[in-house]
Enzyme design. Structure first.
Site, mmCIF file in Angstrom:
data_model
loop_
_atom_site.group_PDB
_atom_site.id
_atom_site.type_symbol
_atom_site.label_atom_id
_atom_site.label_comp_id
_atom_site.label_asym_id
_atom_site.label_seq_id
_atom_site.Cartn_x
_atom_site.Cartn_y
_atom_site.Cartn_z
ATOM 1 N N CYS A 285 -29.800 66.017 54.139
ATOM 2 C CA CYS A 285 -28.864 67.057 54.608
ATOM 3 C C CYS A 285 -29.010 67.294 56.120
ATOM 4 O O CYS A 285 -30.105 67.596 56.610
ATOM 5 C CB CYS A 285 -29.126 68.354 53.845
ATOM 6 N N CYS B 138 -23.175 71.972 49.632
ATOM 7 C CA CYS B 138 -23.123 71.744 51.078
ATOM 8 C C CYS B 138 -21.725 71.268 51.466
ATOM 9 O O CYS B 138 -21.052 70.593 50.690
ATOM 10 C CB CYS B 138 -24.167 70.707 51.491
ATOM 11 N N HIS C 118 -28.611 68.411 48.921
ATOM 12 C CA HIS C 118 -28.636 66.945 48.882
ATOM 13 C C HIS C 118 -29.663 66.415 49.872
ATOM 14 O O HIS C 118 -29.832 66.968 50.968
ATOM 15 C CB HIS C 118 -27.245 66.367 49.172
ATOM 16 N N ARG D 64 -19.860 63.906 52.089
ATOM 17 C CA ARG D 64 -20.339 62.909 51.126
ATOM 18 C C ARG D 64 -20.753 63.524 49.791
ATOM 19 O O ARG D 64 -21.207 62.819 48.893
ATOM 20 C CB ARG D 64 -21.527 62.143 51.727
ATOM 21 N N ASP E 64 -21.043 69.021 53.453
ATOM 22 C CA ASP E 64 -21.110 67.581 53.752
ATOM 23 C C ASP E 64 -20.022 66.809 52.995
ATOM 24 O O ASP E 64 -19.884 66.942 51.780
ATOM 25 C CB ASP E 64 -22.502 67.067 53.359
HETATM 26 ZN ZN LIG Z 1 -25.859 68.997 53.779
#
Ligand SMILES: [Zn+2]
Length: 211
Positions: free
Chosen positions: A101, A42, A98, A46, A44
């Site tokens: 998400c 992803c 994750h 993080r 993302d």
């Molecule tokens: Zn995500």
């Protein structure tokens, strides 16, 4: 200092530190790229692929998008997959989602995010639709989201196996092994949830002949 200026300064300091510790560090990387793993994760911020896997430059080939999707019309993803499988000969392809998400959460709601986000999230809604009986039975919102994160990873691994790229590689090289993992933001741990070794059976509808 602006954020982008700080990044440029940190980059200089990092490069200097690496050369100090190992004078040939960059020379070696210039000459060779032979990662054994393709990571589909992803976007993302993080979930940085190299950090959470403790891998060094040169060790994993990375593709990231919203909610780690494998969409069969996505030329970007398919180009990365083709290159990783046929040029780099990666041994493993890992789809890593994750918990928590944002893309998955957005797809579970009814907000109009306009095009093109609606288009992308639709792929996730279709995964929900496939498993709606199981998912609708989960009353806790966070648990239902987390379960969709796991099921989505499983579906995306399945999508990889449906490509002619993977089917041809399985037939000719008995590789790569496909994995579905989920990373937990709360403790930093990765949970394997699904895998397909080379040669796994898939729905005959998606099998290609004369590979
Ligand atoms: Zn995500």
């Amino acid at each position: 200092m602006k954020p982008f200026e700080k990044i440029l300064q940190d980059n200089k300091e990092w490069a200097a530190r690496e050369v100090e510790a190992d004078p040939d560090y960059f020379k070696r990387l210039v000459e060779l790229q032979s990662p054994e793993i393709l990571w589909i994760g992803c976007s993302d911020s993080r979930v940085p692929a190299d950090k959470i896997t403790c891998t060094q430059p040169g060790e994993i080939f990375v593709h990231r998008n919203l909610a780690n999707m494998v969409v069969h019309t996505d030329v970007n993803l398919l180009s990365v997959l083709d290159f990783a499988v046929n040029q780099l000969h990666v041994k493993h392809v890992i789809v890593c989602g994750h918990y928590g998400c944002g893309g998955i959460k957005a797809a579970m709601g009814n907000q109009d995010y306009k095009q093109v986000l609606n288009m992308w999230l639709r792929n996730i809604k279709d995964v929900y639709h496939l498993y709606q009986e199981e998912l609708n039975a989960i009353t806790n919102d966070d648990k239902r989201t987390d379960r969709l994160v796991e099921l989505n990873v499983k579906e995306q691994v399945g999508h990889l196996a449906q490509t002619s790229i993977i089917q041809r590689a399985w037939k000719n090289n008995n590789s790569p092994h496909l994995h579905g993992w989920v990373y937990a933001l709360k403790d930093g741990l990765i949970k394997p949830v699904f895998d397909m070794p080379a040669g796994s059976r898939i729905d005959p509808l998606y099998e290609f002949e004369n590979l």
